[in-house]
Structure formats: structure tokens, C-alpha cells
Design a protein around this motif. Sequence first.
Motif, PDB file in Angstrom:
ATOM      1  N   ALA A   9      31.162 -23.521 115.023  1.00  0.00           N
ATOM      2  CA  ALA A   9      32.416 -22.775 115.180  1.00  0.00           C
ATOM      3  C   ALA A   9      33.260 -23.343 116.325  1.00  0.00           C
ATOM      4  N   GLN A  10      32.602 -23.703 117.420  1.00  0.00           N
ATOM      5  CA  GLN A  10      33.328 -24.257 118.571  1.00  0.00           C
ATOM      6  C   GLN A  10      33.928 -25.617 118.232  1.00  0.00           C
ATOM      7  N   LEU A  11      33.146 -26.466 117.573  1.00  0.00           N
ATOM      8  CA  LEU A  11      33.625 -27.783 117.171  1.00  0.00           C
ATOM      9  C   LEU A  11      34.800 -27.649 116.199  1.00  0.00           C
ATOM     10  N   ARG A  12      34.686 -26.731 115.264  1.00  0.00           N
ATOM     11  CA  ARG A  12      35.754 -26.479 114.284  1.00  0.00           C
ATOM     12  C   ARG A  12      37.040 -26.073 115.007  1.00  0.00           C
ATOM     13  N   GLN A  13      36.913 -25.180 115.971  1.00  0.00           N
ATOM     14  CA  GLN A  13      38.075 -24.691 116.712  1.00  0.00           C
ATOM     15  C   GLN A  13      38.751 -25.818 117.494  1.00  0.00           C
ATOM     16  N   GLU A  14      37.943 -26.653 118.152  1.00  0.00           N
ATOM     17  CA  GLU A  14      38.482 -27.751 118.962  1.00  0.00           C
ATOM     18  C   GLU A  14      39.224 -28.773 118.095  1.00  0.00           C
ATOM     19  N   LEU A  16      40.438 -28.408 114.989  1.00  0.00           N
ATOM     20  CA  LEU A  16      41.616 -27.850 114.320  1.00  0.00           C
ATOM     21  C   LEU A  16      42.798 -27.775 115.289  1.00  0.00           C
ATOM     22  N   LYS A  17      42.505 -27.500 116.556  1.00  0.00           N
ATOM     23  CA  LYS A  17      43.574 -27.444 117.561  1.00  0.00           C
ATOM     24  C   LYS A  17      44.252 -28.807 117.683  1.00  0.00           C
ATOM     25  N   VAL A  18      43.445 -29.872 117.712  1.00  0.00           N
ATOM     26  CA  VAL A  18      44.013 -31.223 117.798  1.00  0.00           C
ATOM     27  C   VAL A  18      44.772 -31.547 116.518  1.00  0.00           C
ATOM     28  N   ARG A  19      44.163 -31.233 115.370  1.00  0.00           N
ATOM     29  CA  ARG A  19      44.803 -31.558 114.093  1.00  0.00           C
ATOM     30  C   ARG A  19      46.153 -30.861 113.955  1.00  0.00           C
ATOM     31  N   ARG A  20      46.222 -29.632 114.397  1.00  0.00           N
ATOM     32  CA  ARG A  20      47.471 -28.871 114.277  1.00  0.00           C
ATOM     33  C   ARG A  20      48.543 -29.328 115.258  1.00  0.00           C
ATOM     34  N   SER A  21      48.167 -30.177 116.221  1.00  0.00           N
ATOM     35  CA  SER A  21      49.144 -30.685 117.187  1.00  0.00           C
ATOM     36  C   SER A  21      49.779 -32.007 116.735  1.00  0.00           C
ATOM     37  N   LEU A  22      49.324 -32.550 115.615  1.00  0.00           N
ATOM     38  CA  LEU A  22      49.863 -33.827 115.138  1.00  0.00           C
ATOM     39  C   LEU A  22      51.329 -33.691 114.744  1.00  0.00           C
TER      40      LEU A  22
END
Length: 197
Positions: A9-14, A16-22
Motif C-alpha cells: 500500500a505504501q509503495l502504491r501510494q508513493e 501513484l503520487k509521482v505518476r500523477r505529477s507527470l
Amino acid sequence: MPDFKQTKAQLRQELLKVRRSLESKDIERYSQLMGRHLFSWLDYQQANRVMIYLSTPDEPGTDDMIRHALQHGKTVCVPMMRAEYGLMDSAIIHDLADLQPGRLGIRSPKPERTTILAPAKIDLAIIPGVAFDIAGGRLGMGAGYYDRFLSLAGQAVFLGMAWRFQIKPTLPQDTHDVKMHYLLTEDGILTCRGGKM
């Protein structure tokens, strides 16, 4: 088990945060690169029936891939979620106009304009993920849609598709997690250890 789930869950959150900043311009440019890698790949060229995921705005774009496959006479199917949580089918489409807004912000085939293709008939499945590892492990969104579906498509080549920062040395894996044979990033196609050659 709680630690295992918490790690995922933590890895997924981290990630996704980067992916959504593209930025959209980078997404478009890298998606075009990925398309060129795919179109020149022999496994894609030889596949008659291809399943391609329907991308969301921060994922590698698949619309051009769908158009290319259709223009080259391939049978193209896309995921279609069932009413039952965690289950999906592969629905044949003939055009991007066969799609409509769906659940979870993911486009979906219009039921009246699609035919279901059995998983066992798919030659190549192009699969999204929050992360992949070099052995073919996949971290999805956590609902298990793809693991359940791909377990029925054992003869297909599984190609995980993601940005290069989403490829990790190792990922936490459950015994039921389905492994990819290859990975596609903007850098090219990687053969996973233990995958099909």
C-alpha cells in the motif's frame, strides 16, 4: 501479513503520487516512444488477437496502440469490468468510438457494441501496473482484476507497460500474483527473468 499489505500500500501510494505529477507533454512524448518500440516488436507483429488496457491520463497512452492494431487487421479487445467486484472480461472493439466513461474513471466498452473474447484466445495482453519488477512481478491497484483474468489466459504473452521509474529490482508478491513475460517502458522492451523467450 499486515506488514506485507502495508508495504504494498505504501509503495502504491508513493508511485501513484509521482505518476500523477507527470506533465501531459512528457506523457504524450514517452507514449509515442513506447508505441514505436511495440510496433517494431515481433511478438506484437505476429499476434492476431491483442488485449490492450484503456489508459487513464497519467498512464502510458494506449489509444494510438489501439488504432494501430485495428489498422493492421488485429482483433482488439479491452478490459470490461463485470458487476461483480474484482472480475472482468475482454471485450472486442472495432473503434475508439465503441467506448464510454466507466467506473473508477476508466473508459469502458459500450455493452451493446461489443463481443466478449475468451481469455484463452488472446495472443498478447498489454497490461498496466503501478509498478513492475525485473522478474515480471506486478503491483496493481489492489483489486485483483488482472490476476484473476490473466490466470485464464495462460497461452498469451503478458507485456507489462509502465514508465521506467515504475520498474523496481523486486516487489512484494503473493503466490497468486501473475508474472509478466516482458516489460515495455519508454526505453524499450525488457525480457523478464523466467519469462517467455
